[in-house]
Design a protein around this motif. Structure first.
Motif, mmCIF file in Angstrom:
data_model
loop_
_atom_site.group_PDB
_atom_site.id
_atom_site.type_symbol
_atom_site.label_atom_id
_atom_site.label_comp_id
_atom_site.label_asym_id
_atom_site.label_seq_id
_atom_site.Cartn_x
_atom_site.Cartn_y
_atom_site.Cartn_z
ATOM 1 N N HIS A 74 4.833 -1.687 9.575
ATOM 2 C CA HIS A 74 3.714 -1.971 10.613
ATOM 3 C C HIS A 74 2.647 -0.759 10.654
ATOM 4 O O HIS A 74 2.966 0.103 11.287
ATOM 5 C CB HIS A 74 4.560 -2.334 12.025
ATOM 6 C CG HIS A 74 5.137 -3.836 11.997
ATOM 7 N ND1 HIS A 74 6.497 -3.570 11.703
ATOM 8 C CD2 HIS A 74 4.758 -4.795 12.078
ATOM 9 C CE1 HIS A 74 7.108 -4.754 11.825
ATOM 10 N NE2 HIS A 74 5.993 -5.651 11.862
ATOM 11 N N ALA A 75 1.484 -1.283 10.081
ATOM 12 C CA ALA A 75 0.611 -0.091 10.068
ATOM 13 C C ALA A 75 -0.099 0.263 11.521
ATOM 14 O O ALA A 75 -0.203 1.437 11.803
ATOM 15 C CB ALA A 75 -0.681 -0.507 9.474
ATOM 16 N N LEU A 76 0.192 -0.861 12.534
ATOM 17 C CA LEU A 76 -0.337 -0.390 13.777
ATOM 18 C C LEU A 76 0.618 0.684 14.576
ATOM 19 O O LEU A 76 0.316 1.687 15.231
ATOM 20 C CB LEU A 76 -0.434 -1.511 14.780
ATOM 21 C CG LEU A 76 -1.277 -1.559 15.949
ATOM 22 C CD1 LEU A 76 -2.424 -0.860 15.945
ATOM 23 C CD2 LEU A 76 -1.216 -2.990 16.869
ATOM 24 N N PHE A 77 1.905 0.467 14.238
ATOM 25 C CA PHE A 77 3.084 1.270 14.733
ATOM 26 C C PHE A 77 2.915 2.640 14.165
ATOM 27 O O PHE A 77 2.991 3.611 14.851
ATOM 28 C CB PHE A 77 4.390 0.779 14.626
ATOM 29 C CG PHE A 77 5.563 1.489 15.099
ATOM 30 C CD1 PHE A 77 5.749 1.491 16.477
ATOM 31 C CD2 PHE A 77 6.097 2.261 14.322
ATOM 32 C CE1 PHE A 77 6.812 2.160 16.952
ATOM 33 C CE2 PHE A 77 7.387 2.969 14.651
ATOM 34 C CZ PHE A 77 7.674 2.918 16.251
ATOM 35 N N ARG A 78 2.635 2.919 13.031
ATOM 36 C CA ARG A 78 2.463 3.960 12.183
ATOM 37 C C ARG A 78 1.247 5.014 12.825
ATOM 38 O O ARG A 78 1.412 6.158 13.078
ATOM 39 C CB ARG A 78 2.367 3.817 10.768
ATOM 40 C CG ARG A 78 3.332 3.444 10.092
ATOM 41 C CD ARG A 78 3.356 3.632 8.372
ATOM 42 N NE ARG A 78 2.269 3.102 7.967
ATOM 43 C CZ ARG A 78 1.779 1.919 7.599
ATOM 44 N NH1 ARG A 78 2.701 1.128 7.438
ATOM 45 N NH2 ARG A 78 0.645 2.081 6.835
ATOM 46 N N ARG A 79 0.162 4.078 13.049
ATOM 47 C CA ARG A 79 -0.979 4.832 13.650
ATOM 48 C C ARG A 79 -0.744 5.440 15.021
ATOM 49 O O ARG A 79 -1.072 6.517 15.444
ATOM 50 C CB ARG A 79 -2.108 3.678 13.506
ATOM 51 C CG ARG A 79 -2.538 3.523 12.190
ATOM 52 C CD ARG A 79 -3.253 4.517 11.234
ATOM 53 N NE ARG A 79 -3.865 3.819 9.957
ATOM 54 C CZ ARG A 79 -3.064 3.954 9.078
ATOM 55 N NH1 ARG A 79 -1.529 4.295 8.944
ATOM 56 N NH2 ARG A 79 -3.330 3.132 7.578
ATOM 57 N N GLY A 80 -0.081 4.549 15.806
ATOM 58 C CA GLY A 80 0.277 4.694 17.172
ATOM 59 C C GLY A 80 1.077 6.178 17.391
ATOM 60 O O GLY A 80 0.992 7.055 18.239
#
Length: 237
Positions: free
Chosen positions: A29-35
């Motif tokens: 999940h890209a959003l989780f990685r970014r966060g």
């Protein structure tokens, strides 16, 4: 891993801005990685050196970057986190891997430990806690969510019941104090909490754990718990 190698790992340089803990984040999940990257980016002693979207990519990046810590999801496309953990531990033995996942399945926890993970944390923890957990694992601790610790013991209690007829091998004798420490480790307690519980210093706890690993010829705290349950050194309630 030899005893000397275990001791060498314990004498790690203190992380700092000049010598940060190098972290690889693995999650589909890209959003989780970014966060996660944004939160860890605020820590002066932690550096995110890369992100991978699946296990296959994680193995390749780990070989290239040799991170200190790998935050690994369990279930991902192409190659799952547990299989990737085994591959990374073989290719980059110095990397310490922490599973950070939504999976609370006992089988995933058990397989992660067998693969060489030094931690198993559920994503329900506060994202702000991750930095402290990274430092703890870098310092040699194994981490496991308390709820998962109880599931781990339940899993091995069931295994014992199914294998009562197998030949029993002689087991090294642990002291009463070492057994106390091992029981508290099995409850998911960290070194600081164990020290408070037993009214001893954290360094004394570390020494007891090192002695336990040497006697059992194992590599990590969680492996020691698994071994102790399997060999009936710990009572399961």
């Amino acid at each position: 891993m030899t005893v000397d190698e275990q001791r060498a790992e314990e004498v790690l340089p203190t992380p700092s801005e000049a010598n940060p803990i190098r972290v690889l984040i693995v999650d589909d999940h890209a959003l989780f990685r970014r966060g996660l990257e944004m939160v860890l980016g605020q820590e002066v002693d932690i550096e995110v050196v890369g992100e991978a979207a699946d296990g296959a990519e994680a193995v390749t990046m780990a070989k290239e970057m040799a991170p200190d810590i790998v935050l690994m999801d369990v279930r991902m496309p192409r190659r799952g986190g547990i299989d990737a953990t085994s591959a990374i531990k073989e290719a980059v033995p110095s990397a310490k891997i922490v599973m950070l996942t939504i999976s609370d399945e006992e089988a995933d926890l058990y397989d992660a430990i067998k693969a060489g993970a030094m931690g198993y944390l559920l994503k329900e923890i506060s994202i702000d806690e991750v930095a402290a957990d990274i430092r703890a694992v870098y310092g040699g601790q194994s981490l496991i969510s308390p709820s998962m610790a109880s599931k781990l013991l339940s899993e091995f209690a069931a295994m014992i019941k199914n294998k009562d007829d197998r030949p029993q091998l002689p087991t090294p004798r642990l002291t009463d104090r070492e057994m106390e420490v091992l029981r508290l480790v099995a409850k998911g307690m960290n070194n600081r909490d164990i020290a408070k519980q037993l009214y001893i210093s954290e360094n004394t706890v570390k020494n007891h754990i090192r002695n336990i690993l040497e006697k059992l010829q194992l590599h990590s705290r969680m492996e020691a718990v698994v071994y102790a349950v399997r060999e009936k050194l710990l009572e399961i309630t």
